[in-house]
Design a protein around this motif. Structure first.
Motif, PDB file in Angstrom:
ATOM      1  N   ALA A 177       0.829  -1.200   0.000  1.00  0.00           N
ATOM      2  CA  ALA A 177       0.000   0.000   0.000  1.00  0.00           C
ATOM      3  C   ALA A 177       0.867   1.254   0.000  1.00  0.00           C
ATOM      4  O   ALA A 177       1.993   1.262   0.519  1.00  0.00           O
ATOM      5  CB  ALA A 177      -0.920   0.005   1.218  1.00  0.00           C
ATOM      6  N   ASP A 178       0.328   2.303  -0.576  1.00  0.00           N
ATOM      7  CA  ASP A 178       1.030   3.583  -0.661  1.00  0.00           C
ATOM      8  C   ASP A 178       0.854   4.324   0.663  1.00  0.00           C
ATOM      9  O   ASP A 178      -0.045   5.139   0.827  1.00  0.00           O
ATOM     10  CB  ASP A 178       0.449   4.393  -1.818  1.00  0.00           C
ATOM     11  N   THR A 179       1.728   4.007   1.603  1.00  0.00           N
ATOM     12  CA  THR A 179       1.650   4.535   2.958  1.00  0.00           C
ATOM     13  C   THR A 179       2.974   5.212   3.334  1.00  0.00           C
ATOM     14  O   THR A 179       3.991   5.013   2.663  1.00  0.00           O
ATOM     15  CB  THR A 179       1.370   3.416   3.964  1.00  0.00           C
ATOM     16  N   PRO A 180       2.991   5.979   4.408  1.00  0.00           N
ATOM     17  CA  PRO A 180       4.254   6.587   4.841  1.00  0.00           C
ATOM     18  C   PRO A 180       5.354   5.571   5.110  1.00  0.00           C
ATOM     19  O   PRO A 180       6.535   5.850   4.863  1.00  0.00           O
ATOM     20  CB  PRO A 180       3.846   7.334   6.120  1.00  0.00           C
ATOM     21  N   TRP A 181       4.991   4.361   5.606  1.00  0.00           N
ATOM     22  CA  TRP A 181       6.016   3.344   5.865  1.00  0.00           C
ATOM     23  C   TRP A 181       6.689   2.915   4.573  1.00  0.00           C
ATOM     24  O   TRP A 181       7.916   2.815   4.492  1.00  0.00           O
ATOM     25  CB  TRP A 181       5.394   2.147   6.577  1.00  0.00           C
TER      26      TRP A 181
END
Length: 248
Positions: A177-181
């Protein structure tokens, strides 16, 4: 926008950013009173309780505060987790213990603390965040995959234990997923653009999953109208686990 969670109180762990923030925002827009449990301050529109999932006292105090704030607790979303990279030789015992404490036992702690309140609800649900790593072997993700495989197994066992109490337990399994992590991982790479392209290409729809897409799946699983959806692991991965496409 519908109000399918109107009058209900929801608790979202790891709700300060990424998928958790998207879940908290969607549930709020659809009528829920939302409490975010996280180690950092959440969006000001949501009630926030600082919480360390690796500490039982912290979890029990935060869940009790959420229930007291809104006078009830109906929806629990166990989303918080930490990542890990490497093969089976890469992670220390301390890293294994920390990831297990947060990703697996942390979910159990929150669920355990929430159960007395959920038993009083006619719309009770628990939704856990698993992963495509629960279902498919990914390179350099042994520790993370082990914890997420445990989340999927725990979800099914919890569903069996509590379905006749009226508490539905399910999990969602996002792809990358396109997440900050993920963004932080890309920034640490020697070739961020190439690494992103590689992550996108391994998913059949050839892009990263959005946090909003995962949030919509969580909302479906938590929706009290979906009373026959129990013990489900719902992939949101662009077909990564299920499809076997021929190369172009």
């Amino acid at each position: 926008m519908s109000a399918r969670f109107e009058g209900l109180a929801a608790l979202v762990t790891g709700g300060a950013s990424g998928i958790g923030a998207a879940v908290a925002e969607l549930l709020s827009r659809e009528g829920a009173d939302v409490t975010v449990l996280d180690v950092v301050q959440s969006h000001p529109d949501h009630y926030w309780q600082e919480c360390d999932l690796a500490d039982t006292d912290s979890v029990e105090a935060a869940v009790a505060a959420a229930a007291a704030r809104f006078g009830r607790l109906d929806v629990v979303v166990n989303n918080a987790g930490i990542g890990a990279q490497g093969d089976v030789s890469a992670n220390s015992d301390a890293e294994w213990s920390r990831a297990w404490e947060v990703n697996v036992v942390g979910m159990a702690r929150v669920s355990r603390a929430a159960l007395p309140h959920l038993r009083e609800s006619s719309a009770a649900s628990i939704t856990n965040t698993a992963s495509v790593a629960s279902l498919a072997g990914l390179p350099q993700r042994v520790l993370y995959s082990a914890t997420k495989g445990a989340v999927m197994a725990m979800t099914k066992a919890m569903a069996a234990d509590h379905v006749r109490e009226g508490i539905r337990v399910n999990c969602v399994a996002p792809g990358t997923a396109d997440t900050p992590w993920i963004q932080r991982l890309l920034e640490q790479s020697d070739a961020p653009e190439e690494e992103r392209a590689a992550l996108e290409s391994r998913q059949p729809h050839r892009r990263l999953v959005s946090a909003a897409e995962v949030a919509r799946a969580v909302a479906y699983l938590a929706d009290p109208e979906n009373r026959s959806t129990v013990g489900v692991c719902l992939p949101v991965d662009g077909g990564m686990e299920a499809l076997r496409l021929r190369p172009d």
